[in-house]
Write a protein that holds these residues in place. Structure first.
Motif, PDB file in Angstrom:
ATOM      1  N   GLY A 166      82.506   9.201 -71.486  1.00  0.00           N
ATOM      2  CA  GLY A 166      83.910   8.980 -71.848  1.00  0.00           C
ATOM      3  C   GLY A 166      84.830  10.057 -71.297  1.00  0.00           C
ATOM      4  N   THR A 167      84.334  11.299 -71.293  1.00  0.00           N
ATOM      5  CA  THR A 167      85.100  12.416 -70.732  1.00  0.00           C
ATOM      6  C   THR A 167      85.415  12.182 -69.263  1.00  0.00           C
ATOM      7  N   TRP A 168      84.401  11.760 -68.496  1.00  0.00           N
ATOM      8  CA  TRP A 168      84.606  11.563 -67.061  1.00  0.00           C
ATOM      9  C   TRP A 168      85.388  10.286 -66.755  1.00  0.00           C
ATOM     10  N   ILE A 169      85.281   9.277 -67.612  1.00  0.00           N
ATOM     11  CA  ILE A 169      86.123   8.082 -67.446  1.00  0.00           C
ATOM     12  C   ILE A 169      87.592   8.461 -67.624  1.00  0.00           C
TER      13      ILE A 169
ATOM     14  N   MET B 225      92.946   9.841 -65.427  1.00  0.00           N
ATOM     15  CA  MET B 225      93.972  10.879 -65.300  1.00  0.00           C
ATOM     16  C   MET B 225      94.315  11.169 -63.843  1.00  0.00           C
ATOM     17  N   THR B 226      93.291  11.255 -62.996  1.00  0.00           N
ATOM     18  CA  THR B 226      93.516  11.657 -61.603  1.00  0.00           C
ATOM     19  C   THR B 226      93.650  10.468 -60.651  1.00  0.00           C
ATOM     20  N   GLN B 227      93.146   9.314 -61.078  1.00  0.00           N
ATOM     21  CA  GLN B 227      93.127   8.101 -60.254  1.00  0.00           C
ATOM     22  C   GLN B 227      92.579   8.428 -58.863  1.00  0.00           C
ATOM     23  N   CYS B 228      91.382   9.017 -58.872  1.00  0.00           N
ATOM     24  CA  CYS B 228      90.780   9.531 -57.646  1.00  0.00           C
ATOM     25  C   CYS B 228      89.396   8.901 -57.456  1.00  0.00           C
ATOM     26  N   VAL B 229      89.145   8.324 -56.288  1.00  0.00           N
ATOM     27  CA  VAL B 229      87.890   7.612 -56.021  1.00  0.00           C
ATOM     28  C   VAL B 229      86.649   8.507 -56.165  1.00  0.00           C
ATOM     29  N   PRO B 230      86.618   9.725 -55.594  1.00  0.00           N
ATOM     30  CA  PRO B 230      85.433  10.580 -55.775  1.00  0.00           C
ATOM     31  C   PRO B 230      85.102  10.847 -57.239  1.00  0.00           C
ATOM     32  N   VAL B 231      86.130  10.995 -58.088  1.00  0.00           N
ATOM     33  CA  VAL B 231      85.886  11.210 -59.516  1.00  0.00           C
ATOM     34  C   VAL B 231      85.237   9.967 -60.117  1.00  0.00           C
ATOM     35  N   GLY B 232      85.721   8.797 -59.707  1.00  0.00           N
ATOM     36  CA  GLY B 232      85.148   7.545 -60.189  1.00  0.00           C
ATOM     37  C   GLY B 232      83.686   7.394 -59.793  1.00  0.00           C
ATOM     38  N   LEU B 233      83.337   7.786 -58.565  1.00  0.00           N
ATOM     39  CA  LEU B 233      81.950   7.698 -58.109  1.00  0.00           C
ATOM     40  C   LEU B 233      81.062   8.682 -58.865  1.00  0.00           C
ATOM     41  N   PHE B 234      81.598   9.878 -59.107  1.00  0.00           N
ATOM     42  CA  PHE B 234      80.859  10.868 -59.891  1.00  0.00           C
ATOM     43  C   PHE B 234      80.614  10.342 -61.307  1.00  0.00           C
ATOM     44  N   THR B 235      81.633   9.711 -61.887  1.00  0.00           N
ATOM     45  CA  THR B 235      81.513   9.133 -63.227  1.00  0.00           C
ATOM     46  C   THR B 235      80.438   8.050 -63.257  1.00  0.00           C
ATOM     47  N   LEU B 236      80.410   7.202 -62.235  1.00  0.00           N
ATOM     48  CA  LEU B 236      79.414   6.133 -62.158  1.00  0.00           C
ATOM     49  C   LEU B 236      77.996   6.708 -62.092  1.00  0.00           C
TER      50      LEU B 236
ATOM     51  N   CYS C  39      77.069   9.676 -63.122  1.00  0.00           N
ATOM     52  CA  CYS C  39      76.819  10.283 -64.439  1.00  0.00           C
ATOM     53  C   CYS C  39      76.341   9.229 -65.433  1.00  0.00           C
ATOM     54  N   PHE C  40      77.026   8.088 -65.427  1.00  0.00           N
ATOM     55  CA  PHE C  40      76.678   7.017 -66.357  1.00  0.00           C
ATOM     56  C   PHE C  40      75.265   6.501 -66.103  1.00  0.00           C
ATOM     57  N   ILE C  41      74.909   6.303 -64.837  1.00  0.00           N
ATOM     58  CA  ILE C  41      73.568   5.812 -64.496  1.00  0.00           C
ATOM     59  C   ILE C  41      72.503   6.814 -64.935  1.00  0.00           C
ATOM     60  N   GLN C  42      72.711   8.101 -64.600  1.00  0.00           N
ATOM     61  CA  GLN C  42      71.728   9.128 -64.957  1.00  0.00           C
ATOM     62  C   GLN C  42      71.598   9.285 -66.465  1.00  0.00           C
ATOM     63  N   MET C  43      72.736   9.314 -67.174  1.00  0.00           N
ATOM     64  CA  MET C  43      72.694   9.508 -68.620  1.00  0.00           C
ATOM     65  C   MET C  43      72.129   8.299 -69.348  1.00  0.00           C
ATOM     66  N   THR C  44      72.297   7.118 -68.779  1.00  0.00           N
ATOM     67  CA  THR C  44      71.686   5.915 -69.353  1.00  0.00           C
ATOM     68  C   THR C  44      70.169   6.012 -69.268  1.00  0.00           C
ATOM     69  N   ILE C  45      69.670   6.511 -68.145  1.00  0.00           N
ATOM     70  CA  ILE C  45      68.222   6.702 -67.978  1.00  0.00           C
ATOM     71  C   ILE C  45      67.698   7.700 -69.008  1.00  0.00           C
ATOM     72  N   TRP C  46      68.408   8.840 -69.150  1.00  0.00           N
ATOM     73  CA  TRP C  46      67.992   9.847 -70.135  1.00  0.00           C
ATOM     74  C   TRP C  46      68.048   9.288 -71.555  1.00  0.00           C
ATOM     75  N   ALA C  47      69.131   8.560 -71.856  1.00  0.00           N
ATOM     76  CA  ALA C  47      69.318   8.010 -73.198  1.00  0.00           C
ATOM     77  C   ALA C  47      68.217   6.999 -73.538  1.00  0.00           C
ATOM     78  N   LYS C  48      67.864   6.152 -72.568  1.00  0.00           N
ATOM     79  CA  LYS C  48      66.806   5.162 -72.804  1.00  0.00           C
ATOM     80  C   LYS C  48      65.467   5.842 -73.060  1.00  0.00           C
ATOM     81  N   ASP C  49      65.179   6.889 -72.305  1.00  0.00           N
ATOM     82  CA  ASP C  49      63.937   7.638 -72.504  1.00  0.00           C
ATOM     83  C   ASP C  49      63.883   8.260 -73.896  1.00  0.00           C
ATOM     84  N   LYS C  50      64.999   8.860 -74.294  1.00  0.00           N
ATOM     85  CA  LYS C  50      65.047   9.509 -75.608  1.00  0.00           C
ATOM     86  C   LYS C  50      64.960   8.470 -76.728  1.00  0.00           C
ATOM     87  N   HIS C  51      65.644   7.344 -76.536  1.00  0.00           N
ATOM     88  CA  HIS C  51      65.629   6.259 -77.521  1.00  0.00           C
ATOM     89  C   HIS C  51      64.198   5.738 -77.708  1.00  0.00           C
TER      90      HIS C  51
END
Length: 308
Positions: free
Chosen positions: A253-256, A261-272, A274-286
């Motif tokens: 949510g922070t990176w979204i 706020m910046t409306q910047c494509v590189p930030v959007g790609l970084f956010t994407l 982040c979401f993919i990596q954190m989803t993997i971590w979250a699923k493992d922990k779950h």
């Protein structure tokens, strides 16, 4: 009591490395690591992976010998994890880099955009706001590393820090380059878009910090035993009703919000990413929670309430 004999073999060659005689039944894996370290000083405990099966999972430090599915003559397998580095040091290095790299672009150093643009400030207030938010995020992470986080694993392989730093430092440079570029254009919907994003950013940062404190409190006495985290009186922790890893939910949510706020494509790609990596971590922990706790709340999802 009946003493145990412990044979430790190489996980690849199956060759015997050492034979420990008269080991107490209540000896922990940590104590066995220390015994092994005395015989092989180059393999300190953090480098050792001790397993019941060559292809199995590493045994935890707190596991007790007599509780393992072995006889009085136990065969364990050793794997060298390579040089290790403490998690606190890892995070300090990973998070300090983006903090200072961003400033190189924000202050428009001569070698970044050219001599004509050196040390010139951006005419767009959102650029200053983005720098404040980005700096706040990584300063918060550094404070959490020093005073909040309690790590279940003390170290990580030294080789991983190069990969992690390339990721964090590289993306910090990429997004900072575009946000602070002389040709940067501010968000399409102006102040409304920026104000909404700032509010969302601050709420997510507060939520992320609250979850980290709640998780830290579970191990306040230094215990490494895994417990089910539950919501507290703090409203930001109520996300525990619906997800197993709300710290990742708030982080995404922070990176979204920073992307909005910046409306910047590189930030959007970084956010994407982040979401993919954190989803993997979250699923493992779950999955770990479900495996270890039969009474684990059935309503919870890994990272997104009711969806994912």
């Amino acid at each position: 009591f009946v003493s145990y004999q412990v044979e430790i073999c190489d996980w690849k060659t199956k060759k015997q490395l050492c034979f420990l005689d008269k080991v107490e039944p209540n000896a922990t894996i940590r104590e066995i690591r220390l015994m092994f370290h005395k015989l092989y000083p180059q393999w300190y405990p953090a480098r050792q992976s001790i397993k019941l099966d060559p292809k199995g999972k590493s045994l935890r430090d707190e596991e007790i010998l007599q509780h393992l599915p072995v006889g009085t003559t136990a065969t364990l397998y050793f794997k060298d994890l390579g040089p290790q580095i403490g998690w606190t040091t890892v995070f300090l290095i990973e998070y300090t880099g983006p903090l200072f790299i961003y400033f190189l672009f924000y202050f428009r150093m001569p070698f970044v955009y050219g001599l004509d643009e050196r040390f010139t400030s951006s005419p767009h207030p959102v650029v200053n706001l983005a720098c404040i938010c980005h700096s706040f995020h990584y300063i918060k992470r550094l404070i959490e590393t020093l005073f909040v986080h309690r790590f279940s694993h003390g170290t990580m392989p030294l080789r991983n820090i190069v990969k992690n730093c390339l990721y964090y430092w590289g993306f910090a440079a990429w997004l900072a380059y575009y946000i602070n570029h002389p040709l940067y254009t501010p968000p399409s919907y102006g102040k409304k878009q920026i104000n909404f994003a700032v509010i969302m950013f601050l709420l997510c940062e507060a939520g992320n910090f609250s979850i980290h404190v709640a998780l830290s409190d579970l191990r306040r006495n230094g215990s490494k035993t895994r417990k089910i985290p539950y919501p507290t009186k703090n409203p930001f922790t109520w996300l525990f009703f619906f997800v197993s890893c709300p710290n990742y939910t708030y982080e995404v949510g922070t990176w979204i919000s920073f992307t909005i706020m910046t409306q910047c494509v590189p930030v959007g790609l970084f956010t994407l990413l982040c979401f993919i990596q954190m989803t993997i971590w979250a699923k493992d922990k779950h999955c770990t929670y479900l495996r270890e706790f039969k009474d684990y709340p059935s309503l919870r999802m890994p990272i997104i309430p009711f969806l994912l």
